[in-house]
Design an enzyme around this catalytic site. Structure first.
Site, PDB file in Angstrom:
ATOM      1  N   THR A 156     -13.572  25.569 -15.388  1.00 18.62           N
ATOM      2  CA  THR A 156     -14.166  26.577 -16.284  1.00 18.62           C
ATOM      3  C   THR A 156     -13.093  27.613 -16.606  1.00 18.62           C
ATOM      4  OG1 THR A 156     -15.122  27.715 -14.366  1.00 18.62           O
ATOM      5  CG2 THR A 156     -16.556  26.228 -15.608  1.00 18.62           C
ATOM      6  N   LYS A 182     -11.687  22.353  -8.791  1.00 17.27           N
ATOM      7  CA  LYS A 182     -11.670  23.456  -9.741  1.00 17.27           C
ATOM      8  C   LYS A 182     -12.085  24.722  -9.013  1.00 17.27           C
ATOM      9  CE  LYS A 182     -14.649  25.157 -11.872  1.00 17.27           C
ATOM     10  NZ  LYS A 182     -15.565  26.355 -11.807  1.00 17.27           N
ATOM     11  N   THR A 193     -16.978  28.687  -9.445  1.00 18.88           N
ATOM     12  CA  THR A 193     -17.421  27.923  -8.300  1.00 18.88           C
ATOM     13  C   THR A 193     -16.280  27.033  -7.874  1.00 18.88           C
ATOM     14  OG1 THR A 193     -19.640  27.877  -9.158  1.00 18.88           O
ATOM     15  CG2 THR A 193     -19.065  26.146  -7.611  1.00 18.88           C
ATOM     16  N   GLU A 280      -7.956  34.801  -9.589  1.00 18.87           N
ATOM     17  CA  GLU A 280      -7.838  35.602 -10.804  1.00 18.87           C
ATOM     18  C   GLU A 280      -6.913  36.801 -10.613  1.00 18.87           C
ATOM     19  OE1 GLU A 280     -11.660  34.536 -13.455  1.00 18.87           O
ATOM     20  OE2 GLU A 280     -11.953  35.627 -11.606  1.00 18.87           O
ATOM     21  N   ASN A 403     -12.551  40.627 -14.711  1.00 17.51           N
ATOM     22  CA  ASN A 403     -13.916  40.783 -14.239  1.00 17.51           C
ATOM     23  C   ASN A 403     -14.639  42.035 -14.722  1.00 17.51           C
ATOM     24  OD1 ASN A 403     -14.563  38.471 -12.480  1.00 17.51           O
ATOM     25  ND2 ASN A 403     -12.667  39.109 -11.484  1.00 17.51           N
ATOM     26  N   SER A 408     -20.649  40.539 -20.633  1.00 17.07           N
ATOM     27  CA  SER A 408     -21.091  39.139 -20.716  1.00 17.07           C
ATOM     28  C   SER A 408     -22.133  39.003 -21.809  1.00 17.07           C
ATOM     29  CB  SER A 408     -21.666  38.700 -19.389  1.00 17.07           C
ATOM     30  OG  SER A 408     -22.851  39.401 -19.107  1.00 17.07           O
TER      31      SER A 408
END
Lengths: 408, 408
Positions: A156, A182, A193, A280, A403, A408
């Site tokens: 993702t 992943k 995840t 990240e 983040n 979103s």
């Protein structure tokens, strides 16, 4: 893969095909994107399976069902949906998983318990059943694809495709493991995840495959952290087709069992490291080694307290040998520790020994070490024989940007 | 106070003097700075003391000695050093604390166990004994100062001075509490510390003062977090001079005991909130209320898992009502939780109820709420009667800048 590639990325390795395993990818269109997002791996009859799953109590239906079905030990197919984690979606999410299992089982003529499903991506939106049905339909007759295609399709917010391979000699037979994973930790927008899949041609009893995977998990996936947040969907599955033709491995008493277990461990460690390398915002890959603990598990907990400390992680980001923050993290871990026996080093150079800063501490080699991409922190508790190594990344502006700097 | 004042700052309140308590500040020069850095508070004979201390196993000598000496219940003076935490300094650090205690006790003619010392600032450097001796010498004969001067002098990387006050009627007598605190969480460069001091003219037995302080601590200081890192020096002390002349409070059976305990609790909550409001990089003050837990302690643990989650904290920084991240944090807390009974809201508006996103969820009022400085998150576990509220701040670029963008 919208973000710049991690500076810690590794190239995708040359990954052998595994007899009895065929990957395929198609586009189900779970999100409004042009890429493939459904991975379908077929496994020949007789393939056995083992798995480890998230301990998050709010886990997805995929995890609940997979944890139950892994117990019967047989697998014929794996389906991975990317772009929608299907977590926190109640009965509607469960229905979508059961639909996929039934659709594949009908086609292959196998019990639906032998079809394993994972999903990763946005939370709280039931996986759309119509898109899943059409995607699986295409997948059932799709052409085989490469491991790298599969690794890209399960991803993702990952910034690079992740794979690992290893071989082992089981008695006189060479067995091979190819694996993909992943994850950028548990930290991507809308919650990423960690999903990992190992495929081997070894012949191995399900219980022993589970024993090898669980043991490797303790020292690999359970020893990494990006930000201390535990996903609702984390899953690692191992599939063994038996096509190598070795005498089936049933326990550590079987010839070659140690070599096989070591190869599983090696692949799991490689995969775990790749996830941290795509943490990240990561600019540094950090290995924290704790020795002198009262037990290995105690060492692991102390290591994780250090690896999860925002103060330690920002210090490394700042290339600052701030051993005082390591002292703090050791002390807050809640494990046996004695301030006056504690030693702390960076890059193999002790900064403090037995509770006191070293009078002749030379910071120059430590400063040079911290400028690199690979950083080590050494902690000796001075109490016993327990040891562990855990891995994490630094905490940077990149983490905040990914983040926080969006809606979103 | 080199950093810009927190946008969440509160003005310093009008703080009453407390009979029997006299604060003074001087410059010991622990760092190369022009400001006062040694606070000396005298307490008249008969003053009783209670305290709560960090659980960090690598705590400072100040904490070790204070935790022991608070048991005898009497106090004559408090000395707070700013700029050097004296933590992880072995026997040399301990000698510096004992020197200060002896020096003050000699001057006041009291047992040295009645002199309490705290230190905050850089770690791993023994508190210089010569500077401490000269500083204390000046302090012993210094003029009294204001509460605000004292609050500024105990500070290190705080961006504003922090004080709180409350009164209570004990039977027919009014008693007053004035209190100061310093801390930006446990997160400042070289590790800041939370140090808090309450002063009251109430007459109260030491054991009951300890009971009130410990109870308040559970619901206030133990319910805040900036970054999950626990300092080696955290200390909160309460001093009661008895000068108000009330009948001494001995237990909750004493007249006015409930009012006094409530006032202690009120002051502790105010102080705890001020620390969060000065959390490094904070732009939002976040209250997380958990209801429906199996117990209050379980609710607190779930609340802290949410408040410590980098994913939740960055979502709030991004003004993003990302309730999926709250689900994740509930699930990782390890406390009893049932995904299908879980409800989550922001600013009093439910986004998900009983395990499902609300079909008619209106995000507009939630989006407006998240734009403000004060944010609330509501979680109902739907299991029992336990509840708790915890407080934290968001995780922003400011945090990374303060903790990573420099070399110590």
């Amino acid at each position: 893969m919208d973000h710049p590639v991690s500076p810690l990325a590794k190239p995708f390795p040359a990954m052998p095909q595994i007899a009895g395993v065929v990957p395929h990818v198609v586009r189900a269109g779970y999100k409004d994107w042009g890429r493939c997002d459904l991975t379908y791996v077929t496994l020949e009859p007789g393939t056995v399976v083992a798995g480890v799953f998230t301990r998050n109590l709010c886990c997805s239906s995929e995890v609940e069902i997979g944890r139950e079905n892994v117990k019967q030990g047989q697998a014929r197919a794996l389906v991975v949906n990317a772009g929608n984690s299907n977590a926190f979606t109640g009965y509607r999410g469960r229905e979508a998983v059961e639909q996929i299992m039934a659709q594949v089982a009908d086609y292959l003529g196998c019990p639906k318990e032998q079809v394993f499903v994972s999903s990763t991506g946005v939370i709280g939106v039931p996986l759309p059943k119509d898109k899943a049905r059409e995607g699986v339909d295409k997948a059932l007759t799709a052409e085989p694809c490469s491991w790298e295609d599969a690794a890209n399709t399960i991803a993702t917010t990952d910034t690079f495709a992740k794979g690992a391979t290893a071989t082992a000699m089981v008695d006189d037979t060479k067995v091979t493991i190819s694996a993909i994973i992943k994850g950028s930790g548990m930290i991507a927008p809308d919650m990423a995840t960690m999903l990992g899949y190992l495929f081997t041609d070894a012949a191995v009893e399900p219980a022993f495959l589970q024993e090898c995977l669980s043991a490797a998990n303790v020292r690999t996936f359970s020893c990494i952290t990006v930000d201390s947040d535990t996903s609702t969907s984390d899953t690692v599955l191992a599939f063994a087709t038996g096509k190598a033709g070795n005498v089936p491995l049933a326990s550590f008493g079987s010839p070659g069992a140690d070599a096989f277990a070591a190869a599983i461990h090696d692949v799991c460690r490689q995969l775990a490291h790749l996830v941290v390398r795509d943490g990240e915002g990561a600019q540094k890959f950090i290995a924290v080694t704790v020795t002198g603990a009262v037990s290995d598990e105690s060492a692991r907990k102390v290591g994780m307290a250090i690896a999860n400390s925002p103060l330690v992680k920002t210090a490394i980001a700042g290339e600052d040998a701030n051993w005082g923050r390591v002292v703090m993290a050791v002390g807050k871990a809640g494990e046996p520790a004695d301030r006056d026996k504690l030693s702390i080093g960076f890059g193999g150079v002790w900064a403090a020994r037995e509770g006191l800063p070293l009078a002749d501490y030379d910071e120059a080699p430590v400063a040079a070490h911290l400028k690199g991409h690979d950083v080590t922190i050494e902690v000796d508790l001075g109490l016993g024989e327990g040891s562990a190594t855990v891995w994490t990344c630094d905490l940077t502006h990149g983490y905040i940007s990914i983040n926080a700097d969006y809606r979103s």
